[in-house]
Structure formats: structure tokens, C-alpha cells
Design a protein around this motif. Structure first.
Motif, PDB file in Angstrom:
ATOM      1  N   VAL A   2       0.851  -1.187   0.000  1.00  0.00           N
ATOM      2  CA  VAL A   2       0.000   0.000   0.000  1.00  0.00           C
ATOM      3  C   VAL A   2       0.887   1.237   0.000  1.00  0.00           C
ATOM      4  CG1 VAL A   2      -1.726   1.285   1.280  1.00  0.00           C
ATOM      5  CG2 VAL A   2      -1.854  -1.195   1.208  1.00  0.00           C
ATOM      6  N   ARG A   3       0.594   2.125  -0.913  1.00  0.00           N
ATOM      7  CA  ARG A   3       1.295   3.410  -0.975  1.00  0.00           C
ATOM      8  C   ARG A   3       0.490   4.402  -0.149  1.00  0.00           C
ATOM      9  NH1 ARG A   3       1.044   0.581  -5.233  1.00  0.00           N
ATOM     10  NH2 ARG A   3       2.962  -0.153  -6.169  1.00  0.00           N
ATOM     11  N   GLU A   4       0.935   4.619   1.085  1.00  0.00           N
ATOM     12  CA  GLU A   4       0.161   5.392   2.060  1.00  0.00           C
ATOM     13  C   GLU A   4      -0.131   6.819   1.600  1.00  0.00           C
ATOM     14  OE1 GLU A   4      -1.468   4.268   4.642  1.00  0.00           O
ATOM     15  OE2 GLU A   4      -0.679   2.257   4.344  1.00  0.00           O
ATOM     16  N   ASP A   5       0.829   7.471   0.941  1.00  0.00           N
ATOM     17  CA  ASP A   5       0.582   8.845   0.477  1.00  0.00           C
ATOM     18  C   ASP A   5      -0.548   8.885  -0.547  1.00  0.00           C
ATOM     19  OD1 ASP A   5       2.478  10.189   2.060  1.00  0.00           O
ATOM     20  OD2 ASP A   5       4.083   9.699   0.647  1.00  0.00           O
ATOM     21  N   LEU A   6      -0.604   7.893  -1.424  1.00  0.00           N
ATOM     22  CA  LEU A   6      -1.679   7.861  -2.414  1.00  0.00           C
ATOM     23  C   LEU A   6      -3.012   7.502  -1.769  1.00  0.00           C
ATOM     24  CD1 LEU A   6       0.087   6.234  -5.492  1.00  0.00           C
ATOM     25  CD2 LEU A   6      -0.215   8.663  -4.936  1.00  0.00           C
ATOM     26  N   VAL A  81       0.106  13.551  -2.938  1.00  0.00           N
ATOM     27  CA  VAL A  81       0.612  13.055  -4.224  1.00  0.00           C
ATOM     28  C   VAL A  81       2.040  13.533  -4.433  1.00  0.00           C
ATOM     29  CG1 VAL A  81       0.350  13.202  -6.737  1.00  0.00           C
ATOM     30  CG2 VAL A  81      -1.663  12.827  -5.291  1.00  0.00           C
ATOM     31  N   GLU A  82       2.295  14.793  -4.114  1.00  0.00           N
ATOM     32  CA  GLU A  82       3.651  15.331  -4.272  1.00  0.00           C
ATOM     33  C   GLU A  82       4.634  14.642  -3.336  1.00  0.00           C
ATOM     34  OE1 GLU A  82       2.791  19.478  -3.752  1.00  0.00           O
ATOM     35  OE2 GLU A  82       2.477  19.775  -5.901  1.00  0.00           O
ATOM     36  N   ALA A  83       4.201  14.311  -2.126  1.00  0.00           N
ATOM     37  CA  ALA A  83       5.062  13.591  -1.190  1.00  0.00           C
ATOM     38  C   ALA A  83       5.407  12.207  -1.738  1.00  0.00           C
ATOM     39  CB  ALA A  83       4.391  13.478   0.173  1.00  0.00           C
ATOM     40  N   TYR A  84       4.419  11.547  -2.326  1.00  0.00           N
ATOM     41  CA  TYR A  84       4.697  10.241  -2.940  1.00  0.00           C
ATOM     42  C   TYR A  84       5.645  10.415  -4.125  1.00  0.00           C
ATOM     43  CZ  TYR A  84       4.385   5.982  -5.525  1.00  0.00           C
ATOM     44  OH  TYR A  84       4.728   4.848  -6.207  1.00  0.00           O
ATOM     45  N   ARG A  85       5.404  11.422  -4.928  1.00  0.00           N
ATOM     46  CA  ARG A  85       6.221  11.628  -6.136  1.00  0.00           C
ATOM     47  C   ARG A  85       7.698  11.803  -5.795  1.00  0.00           C
ATOM     48  NH1 ARG A  85       5.171  15.931 -11.078  1.00  0.00           N
ATOM     49  NH2 ARG A  85       6.585  14.908 -12.524  1.00  0.00           N
ATOM     50  N   GLU A  86       7.989  12.386  -4.641  1.00  0.00           N
ATOM     51  CA  GLU A  86       9.375  12.559  -4.219  1.00  0.00           C
ATOM     52  C   GLU A  86      10.087  11.223  -4.018  1.00  0.00           C
ATOM     53  OE1 GLU A  86       9.426  15.115  -0.807  1.00  0.00           O
ATOM     54  OE2 GLU A  86       8.626  16.822  -1.937  1.00  0.00           O
ATOM     55  N   VAL A  88       9.572   8.567  -5.988  1.00  0.00           N
ATOM     56  CA  VAL A  88       9.626   7.836  -7.261  1.00  0.00           C
ATOM     57  C   VAL A  88      10.957   8.126  -7.958  1.00  0.00           C
ATOM     58  CG1 VAL A  88       8.534   7.574  -9.518  1.00  0.00           C
ATOM     59  CG2 VAL A  88       7.124   7.901  -7.481  1.00  0.00           C
ATOM     60  N   ASP A  89      11.603   7.058  -8.379  1.00  0.00           N
ATOM     61  CA  ASP A  89      12.874   7.213  -9.101  1.00  0.00           C
ATOM     62  C   ASP A  89      12.640   7.828 -10.475  1.00  0.00           C
ATOM     63  OD1 ASP A  89      14.329   6.079  -7.040  1.00  0.00           O
ATOM     64  OD2 ASP A  89      14.183   4.053  -7.888  1.00  0.00           O
ATOM     65  N   GLY A  90      13.660   8.454 -10.990  1.00  0.00           N
ATOM     66  CA  GLY A  90      13.587   9.034 -12.318  1.00  0.00           C
ATOM     67  C   GLY A  90      13.561  10.539 -12.259  1.00  0.00           C
ATOM     68  N   VAL A  91      13.141  11.117 -13.361  1.00  0.00           N
ATOM     69  CA  VAL A  91      13.110  12.565 -13.577  1.00  0.00           C
ATOM     70  C   VAL A  91      13.360  13.335 -12.364  1.00  0.00           C
ATOM     71  CG1 VAL A  91      11.775  14.487 -14.469  1.00  0.00           C
ATOM     72  CG2 VAL A  91      11.546  12.249 -15.480  1.00  0.00           C
TER      73      VAL A  91
END
Length: 91
Positions: A2-6, A81-86, A88-91
Motif C-alpha cells: 500500500v502506498r500510504e501517500d496515495l 501526491v507530491e510527497a509520494y512523487r518525491e 519515485v525514481d527518475g526525472v
């Protein structure tokens, strides 16, 4: 997994849909909440592109709703969503 931030973002949008005055806004918020709930428990997480589209959709929703409580819940969802995005690997 589970992705808690999402999941939190989904919960915030569910609250925003309840607070929304307009039935169309309520439906859009509810649908976005469902989409985030699915992403929270999917086998793999969303990529940066998907997260950017979600963030853009949240900005549009925040501009559309009149209710202050709904706007605050949307802002909380965007922050999650922004907290989760931080993470995520990549860009």
C-alpha cells in the motif's frame, strides 16, 4: 503493498467530494479518489508522468470548486501526491 501517500490523497479527495456543492464537481472528485485508491494498491506504482497528470487534474478541480473545505481537502490531496512523487525514481 500500500502506498500510504496515495491512499491519503484518495481519502482527502473523498472528503472533498462530500463537501463539494456542485454535483459535477462531486462526481469528478469521487472518480479521482477512486483512481488514486486503485494506484495505492496496484502491483506497481505510477510513474512521474501519471503523477504529473494527477497533480494537474487536482489543480483544475481546486479551481472549479466553490467550497473552501473542498479546496483545502484537494490541496491536502495534492500535497500527498507530491510527497509520494518525491519517492519515485527518475526525472
Amino acid at each position: 503493498m500500500v502506498r500510504e501517500d496515495l491512499r491519503a490523497a484518495s481519502d482527502h479527495l473523498r472528503a472533498a467530494s462530500v463537501a463539494a456543492d456542485d454535483p459535477d464537481d462531486e462526481q469528478r472528485l469521487y472518480e479521482q479518489s477512486d483512481a488514486l485508491a486503485e494506484l495505492a494498491t496496484a502491483d506497481s506504482g505510477p510513474d512521474h508522468g501519471r503523477l504529473a497528470r494527477i497533480t494537474h487534474a487536482l489543480d483544475d478541480l481546486a479551481d472549479a470548486v466553490d467550497d473552501e473545505d473542498a479546496r483545502e481537502s484537494i490541496a491536502d490531496a495534492k500535497a500527498s501526491v507530491e510527497a509520494y512523487r518525491e519517492t519515485v525514481d527518475g526525472v
